[in-house]
Design a protein around this motif. Structure first.
Motif, PDB file in Angstrom:
ATOM      1  N   GLY A  73       0.676  -1.247   0.291  1.00  0.00           N
ATOM      2  CA  GLY A  73       0.082   0.139   0.181  1.00  0.00           C
ATOM      3  C   GLY A  73       0.668   1.413  -0.141  1.00  0.00           C
ATOM      4  O   GLY A  73       0.251   2.473   0.252  1.00  0.00           O
ATOM      5  N   ILE A  74       2.239   1.215   0.076  1.00  0.00           N
ATOM      6  CA  ILE A  74       3.104   2.414  -0.071  1.00  0.00           C
ATOM      7  C   ILE A  74       2.901   2.874  -1.550  1.00  0.00           C
ATOM      8  O   ILE A  74       3.365   2.004  -2.393  1.00  0.00           O
ATOM      9  CB  ILE A  74       4.573   1.869   0.412  1.00  0.00           C
ATOM     10  N   ILE A  75       2.885   4.180  -1.672  1.00  0.00           N
ATOM     11  CA  ILE A  75       2.906   4.641  -3.054  1.00  0.00           C
ATOM     12  C   ILE A  75       3.828   5.956  -2.752  1.00  0.00           C
ATOM     13  O   ILE A  75       3.943   6.694  -1.960  1.00  0.00           O
ATOM     14  CB  ILE A  75       1.572   5.416  -3.296  1.00  0.00           C
ATOM     15  N   TYR A  76       4.861   5.923  -3.772  1.00  0.00           N
ATOM     16  CA  TYR A  76       5.990   6.931  -3.961  1.00  0.00           C
ATOM     17  C   TYR A  76       5.545   8.120  -4.912  1.00  0.00           C
ATOM     18  O   TYR A  76       5.005   7.568  -6.043  1.00  0.00           O
ATOM     19  CB  TYR A  76       7.329   6.364  -4.439  1.00  0.00           C
ATOM     20  N   VAL A  77       5.613   9.179  -4.577  1.00  0.00           N
ATOM     21  CA  VAL A  77       5.321  10.309  -5.519  1.00  0.00           C
ATOM     22  C   VAL A  77       6.510  11.187  -5.656  1.00  0.00           C
ATOM     23  O   VAL A  77       7.211  11.928  -4.621  1.00  0.00           O
ATOM     24  CB  VAL A  77       3.997  11.201  -4.869  1.00  0.00           C
ATOM     25  N   ILE A  78       6.926  11.448  -7.029  1.00  0.00           N
ATOM     26  CA  ILE A  78       7.948  12.527  -7.211  1.00  0.00           C
ATOM     27  C   ILE A  78       7.233  13.851  -7.579  1.00  0.00           C
ATOM     28  O   ILE A  78       6.479  13.985  -8.656  1.00  0.00           O
ATOM     29  CB  ILE A  78       8.912  12.254  -8.402  1.00  0.00           C
ATOM     30  N   ALA A  79       7.150  14.880  -6.656  1.00  0.00           N
ATOM     31  CA  ALA A  79       6.583  15.962  -6.956  1.00  0.00           C
ATOM     32  C   ALA A  79       7.030  16.812  -7.999  1.00  0.00           C
ATOM     33  O   ALA A  79       8.457  16.608  -8.517  1.00  0.00           O
ATOM     34  CB  ALA A  79       6.418  17.011  -5.882  1.00  0.00           C
ATOM     35  N   LEU A  84      10.875  13.460  -3.431  1.00  0.00           N
ATOM     36  CA  LEU A  84      10.208  12.416  -3.438  1.00  0.00           C
ATOM     37  C   LEU A  84       9.674  11.821  -2.027  1.00  0.00           C
ATOM     38  O   LEU A  84       9.929  12.391  -0.943  1.00  0.00           O
ATOM     39  CB  LEU A  84      11.370  11.160  -3.474  1.00  0.00           C
ATOM     40  N   LYS A  85       8.462  11.833  -1.890  1.00  0.00           N
ATOM     41  CA  LYS A  85       7.395  11.701  -0.746  1.00  0.00           C
ATOM     42  C   LYS A  85       6.721  10.170  -1.007  1.00  0.00           C
ATOM     43  O   LYS A  85       6.616   9.772  -1.781  1.00  0.00           O
ATOM     44  CB  LYS A  85       6.454  12.668  -0.918  1.00  0.00           C
ATOM     45  N   THR A  86       6.367   9.723   0.365  1.00  0.00           N
ATOM     46  CA  THR A  86       5.678   8.485   0.347  1.00  0.00           C
ATOM     47  C   THR A  86       4.521   8.816   1.136  1.00  0.00           C
ATOM     48  O   THR A  86       4.061   9.631   1.793  1.00  0.00           O
ATOM     49  CB  THR A  86       6.404   7.363   1.131  1.00  0.00           C
ATOM     50  N   TYR A  87       3.426   7.954   0.454  1.00  0.00           N
ATOM     51  CA  TYR A  87       1.904   8.122   0.782  1.00  0.00           C
ATOM     52  C   TYR A  87       1.169   6.501   1.396  1.00  0.00           C
ATOM     53  O   TYR A  87       2.292   5.653   0.765  1.00  0.00           O
ATOM     54  CB  TYR A  87       1.209   8.644  -0.229  1.00  0.00           C
ATOM     55  N   LYS A  88       0.383   6.315   1.909  1.00  0.00           N
ATOM     56  CA  LYS A  88      -0.262   5.160   2.185  1.00  0.00           C
ATOM     57  C   LYS A  88      -1.651   5.162   1.584  1.00  0.00           C
ATOM     58  O   LYS A  88      -2.401   5.941   1.877  1.00  0.00           O
ATOM     59  CB  LYS A  88      -0.126   4.868   3.685  1.00  0.00           C
ATOM     60  N   ASP A  89      -2.043   4.042   0.660  1.00  0.00           N
ATOM     61  CA  ASP A  89      -3.241   3.782   0.365  1.00  0.00           C
ATOM     62  C   ASP A  89      -4.286   3.291   1.446  1.00  0.00           C
ATOM     63  O   ASP A  89      -4.015   2.071   2.183  1.00  0.00           O
ATOM     64  CB  ASP A  89      -3.519   2.673  -0.637  1.00  0.00           C
ATOM     65  N   ALA A  92      -8.929   1.055   2.341  1.00  0.00           N
ATOM     66  CA  ALA A  92      -9.543  -0.231   2.976  1.00  0.00           C
ATOM     67  C   ALA A  92     -10.319  -0.077   4.190  1.00  0.00           C
ATOM     68  O   ALA A  92     -11.032  -0.707   4.648  1.00  0.00           O
ATOM     69  CB  ALA A  92      -8.555  -1.237   2.792  1.00  0.00           C
ATOM     70  N   THR A  93      -9.454   0.985   4.947  1.00  0.00           N
ATOM     71  CA  THR A  93     -10.307   1.179   6.407  1.00  0.00           C
ATOM     72  C   THR A  93     -10.921   2.629   6.346  1.00  0.00           C
ATOM     73  O   THR A  93     -10.999   3.130   7.397  1.00  0.00           O
ATOM     74  CB  THR A  93      -9.080   1.232   7.287  1.00  0.00           C
ATOM     75  N   GLY A  94     -11.293   3.046   5.168  1.00  0.00           N
ATOM     76  CA  GLY A  94     -11.990   4.225   5.007  1.00  0.00           C
ATOM     77  C   GLY A  94     -11.399   5.559   4.905  1.00  0.00           C
ATOM     78  O   GLY A  94     -11.825   6.479   4.856  1.00  0.00           O
ATOM     79  N   GLY A  95     -10.106   5.304   4.819  1.00  0.00           N
ATOM     80  CA  GLY A  95      -9.194   6.741   4.778  1.00  0.00           C
ATOM     81  C   GLY A  95      -9.015   7.136   3.166  1.00  0.00           C
ATOM     82  O   GLY A  95      -9.550   6.631   2.400  1.00  0.00           O
ATOM     83  N   SER A  96      -7.738   7.846   3.068  1.00  0.00           N
ATOM     84  CA  SER A  96      -7.557   8.537   2.029  1.00  0.00           C
ATOM     85  C   SER A  96      -6.790   7.722   1.133  1.00  0.00           C
ATOM     86  O   SER A  96      -5.931   6.719   1.583  1.00  0.00           O
ATOM     87  CB  SER A  96      -6.798   9.755   2.230  1.00  0.00           C
ATOM     88  N   LEU A  97      -6.947   7.615  -0.301  1.00  0.00           N
ATOM     89  CA  LEU A  97      -6.087   6.917  -1.054  1.00  0.00           C
ATOM     90  C   LEU A  97      -4.531   7.325  -1.042  1.00  0.00           C
ATOM     91  O   LEU A  97      -3.726   6.594  -1.425  1.00  0.00           O
ATOM     92  CB  LEU A  97      -6.612   7.095  -2.797  1.00  0.00           C
ATOM     93  N   LEU A  98      -4.274   8.723  -0.942  1.00  0.00           N
ATOM     94  CA  LEU A  98      -2.911   9.172  -0.853  1.00  0.00           C
ATOM     95  C   LEU A  98      -3.016   9.836   0.812  1.00  0.00           C
ATOM     96  O   LEU A  98      -2.929  11.164   0.841  1.00  0.00           O
ATOM     97  CB  LEU A  98      -2.669  10.333  -1.770  1.00  0.00           C
ATOM     98  N   THR A  99      -2.654   9.136   1.601  1.00  0.00           N
ATOM     99  CA  THR A  99      -2.246   9.647   3.149  1.00  0.00           C
ATOM    100  C   THR A  99      -0.736   9.755   3.304  1.00  0.00           C
ATOM    101  O   THR A  99       0.037   8.860   3.079  1.00  0.00           O
ATOM    102  CB  THR A  99      -2.828   8.494   4.201  1.00  0.00           C
ATOM    103  N   PRO A 100      -0.478  11.051   3.627  1.00  0.00           N
ATOM    104  CA  PRO A 100       0.809  11.344   3.655  1.00  0.00           C
ATOM    105  C   PRO A 100       1.508  10.411   4.855  1.00  0.00           C
ATOM    106  O   PRO A 100       0.936  10.299   5.714  1.00  0.00           O
ATOM    107  CB  PRO A 100       0.955  12.953   4.166  1.00  0.00           C
TER     108      PRO A 100
END
Length: 726
Positions: A73-79, A84-89, A92-100
């Motif tokens: 569920g880890i998503i890396y984003v290059i702004a 470089l930043k990481t987010y968590k999907d 599945a628990t009702g949260g955000s698709l891109l949680t910082p």
């Protein structure tokens, strides 16, 4: 090597996974591109009997940003700034698709390609063409230290292949390169095993051709895990259809349309081992929402359709450019033979005249005694009479105006189905029609565009997209048949805005002096839609005769605008549609209709001025030589599933008992705004449901979950227009 690329003990003990999250950086979503989440429900088989499921969940991700996945569920984003930043999907628990999660910083914009295999390595091709390899401590946390551990030189055969590839990705310790085909040879997907050692190339094992025959427009690839590869085109110039392949060495195509509308960069939440789900489990995305009430059972209504009010009257409403009523203007009504397919001049019988009321409305009763040609055309069209109302006016500054509206009526003696079809057409097109200026450029006849020019229009380009992006949204007010959507105000004439000027009858009036059918062509037109999700099959029937209303368009001053609709009820003499498609299937259905363009010539201002206008109408069902009697249309599966069900009005919901069926066979369908692109112009259409024209779902035997359905516009037992499936 520190942190060598091997499965950790935790990963080695993991159970094989199904339901792999797959993410697409969708750049077609307008001014705010999004990261769109799909569910790869059966990755082990490449969804051989299913499809990638659109979760309905998105998060905004700027056009200049890039992303890749790291697994768990880890998503890396290059702004866009290179950080470089990481987010968590957390959906599945009702949260955000891109949680910082964490900000690493740095500048990663110097890398042309960056990706991960879902393990503890990141690969990045630098500006010199070499491949930098990074290790990640505790990759599932999204916060572990990232360290460069080696650089593979640009001369390494694997890195050369990456440089030449259209796409590069990894699944665990295997790097894949995709090279699309060219005119004289197909493309290929190669697998490059990656094995670290103290010396030598980590790609010393060379490569294997795992997929041959890659097409010229296939430019994207990804893997949910070992043994499965997906490919797709990456721009709207291609259909966005995804293909799936499986195998341990050379892979075989298992699903030629496993997904649709896949536009943009794609990465999966890679697993180390893939599985197929239990057939008893219904796919679910996001946190379950407890139900406060159980939907009712869907009950088929086999009672006769209620008799519609006799639609024996033509009616409409004209307004001015600023919305004021076009009051006190003369209206002429003339018959339109939608079945006439002879090129050349045609006779247009008059059906009546009137004057618009104070609110701009007008009505003309269908004559009891029709001209023989009109009567014959109506009989062949199932009893429906199509006509065009035309009104002329003039501003205080002597700018002439014209308004047209295509309308339908039916005698009381027509069948109930025809009367219902006509009545619903009137309801569907109840918005008023604007008068537009007759400008000097309309005094010259226009040349017919070429097919290459038509292909550049907004409508034609939208036709190439494999998913229905419009639904029943209103079409743009004006369209160009050879380019993008027109800009500019049509009411600014010679530098003066005439919208608010007083308008009265035209001095000297206008008379039609010619009507010519000058072009005709067959286009496949959407007339139905079916949906089937878990343990269900979809059926669409469109049989025996036409039962649809298709919008018409008129070209005035270089712009096409919708100006009403024609009612089509002529015989087809064939059975079309599809039967028992699914599970996880949702497609529109199209039939071939012949469209005609007419040029109308008017003499105005006591015969001193000549103007040319152009109209476009659908006509008879006609199969092209060697063509199909019907064909599949756009993918509409994004409407189905957990997300759509949870966001539907509760009163619209119902469920279908196992091993039974439900169908809509009365009332009107939704309007498909993107029903057809004819001569470079997009037109909408709808269908009147009856025993020969219906949407149906048949459920399987499984009882571990409900077979839920819901209507778009109403309860499924009311006037839903279409129903969806979960």
């Amino acid at each position: 090597m520190p942190g060598a690329l091997t499965a950790t003990s935790a990963q080695a003990a993991e159970a094989c996974q199904s339901g792999i999250a797959t993410y697409v950086h969708d750049l077609t979503s307008g001014p705010a591109p999004v990261l769109r989440k799909y569910l790869d429900w059966d990755p082990l088989t490449g969804n051989a009997a299913g499809s990638l499921l659109d979760s309905g969940m998105t998060a905004e991700l700027s056009r200049d940003s890039r992303f890749f996945t790291g697994g768990k569920g880890i998503i890396y984003v290059i702004a866009s700034s290179g950080e470089l930043k990481t987010y968590k999907d957390n959906t599945a628990t009702g949260g955000s698709l891109l949680t910082p999660v964490h900000e690493y910083g740095g500048n990663w914009n110097g890398y042309s390609d960056v990706w991960s295999g879902g393990d503890n390595r990141i690969f990045a091709r630098n500006a010199r063409g070499a491949l930098d390899v990074y290790s990640i401590d505790n990759p599932s946390s999204g916060t572990g230290a990232i360290k460069k551990i080696r650089t593979v030189p640009s001369t390494d055969p694997a890195v050369v292949a990456m440089e030449q590839a259209d796409d590069v990705w990894s699944a665990g310790a295997t790097v894949y390169t995709l090279k699309r085909g060219v005119a004289d040879r197909p493309g290929v997907v190669k697998a490059w095993p990656y094995a670290e050692s103290a010396t030598g190339s980590p790609f010393s094992a060379g490569s294997t051709n795992v997929i041959n025959g890659i097409g010229t427009k296939t430019t994207r690839g990804w893997s949910p895990g070992p043994g499965t590869v997906y490919t797709a085109g990456d721009t709207p110039d291609y259909t966005g259809i995804a293909h799936s392949y499986t195998g341990s060495q050379t892979m075989s195509l298992v699903n030629a349309e496993v997904g649709a509308g896949i536009y943009g960069d794609v990465h999966a939440d890679i697993a180390s081992c893939l599985a197929s789900p239990s057939e008893d489990v219904k796919p679910n995305v996001g946190a379950e929402i407890p139900e406060t009430e159980t939907p009712p059972v869907a009950v088929n209504d086999d009672s006769p359709d209620p008799a519609p009010q006799d639609p024996t009257e033509f009616s409409g409403k004209f307004i001015l450019g600023d919305g004021r009523p076009a009051a006190g203007l003369p209206v002429k009504l003339e018959a339109v033979d939608v079945l006439n397919d002879t090129l050349g001049e045609e006779d247009i019988p008059a059906l009546g005249e009137t004057v618009t009321d104070a609110d701009g409305s007008w009505k003309i009763q269908l004559p009891e005694s029709l001209p023989e040609s009109v009567k014959a055309a109506a009989t062949a069209n199932g009893g429906a009479v199509n006509a065009k109302a035309t009104v002329f006016g003039e501003t205080a500054s002597d700018v002439p105006l014209i308004g047209t509206r295509h309308v339908s009526a039916a005698p009381a003696s027509a069948s109930a189905a025809t009367r219902a079809l006509v009545a619903n057409a009137a309801e569907d097109m109840e918005a008023p029609e604007k008068l537009l200026p007759l400008t000097d450029d309309m005094k010259q006849e226009e040349s017919e565009p070429t097919e290459a020019q038509y292909a550049q229009s907004w409508a034609s380009k939208g036709e190439a997209i494999s998913v229905d992006e419009l639904g029943d949204k209103p079409l743009p007010e004006y369209q160009s048949d050879t380019g993008g959507l027109p800009t500019g105000d049509p009411y600014v004439v010679n530098g003066t805005d005439i919208k608010s000027m007083a308008v009265g009858p035209m001095d000297g009036g206008c008379d039609r002096v010619g009507s010519k059918i000058y072009a005709k062509k067959i286009y496949y037109t959407v007339v139905g839609e079916g949906h089937a999700y878990w343990d269900a099959k979809a059926t669409v029937d469109y049989d025996s005769k036409l039962s649809s209303t298709v919008e018409t368009a008129m070209k005035i001053g270089g712009k096409w605008q919708i100006d009403g609709s024609v009612t089509l009820g002529s015989a087809m003499s064939v059975t079309t549609g599809y039967t028992n498609r699914g599970p996880y299937f949702a497609k529109q259905w199209k039939v071939p209709l012949e469209y005609k363009k007419r040029k109308t010539t008017y003499k105005c201002n006591y015969g001193r001025d000549t103007y040319y206008t152009y109209t476009m109408t659908a006509g008879r069902y006609k199969v092209p030589s060697g063509g199909a009697v019907g064909k599949y249309g756009k993918d509409v599966s994004s409407k189905d599933g957990a997300y759509g069900f949870r966001h539907s009005p509760k009163r619209h919901r119902a469920y279908v008992e196992p091993q039974s069926y439900f169908q809509i066979n009365k009332n009107r369908s939704v309007k498909w705004s993107s029903s057809v692109s004819a001569f470079g112009v997009k037109l909408g259409a709808s269908t009147q449901y009856d025993r020969e024209h219906k949407q149906r779902i048949t459920t399987g035997k499984r009882k571990t979950s409900r077979h839920d359905i819901w209507g778009k516009n109403d309860r499924v037992s009311g006037k839903p227009g279409v129903f969806y499936s979960y």
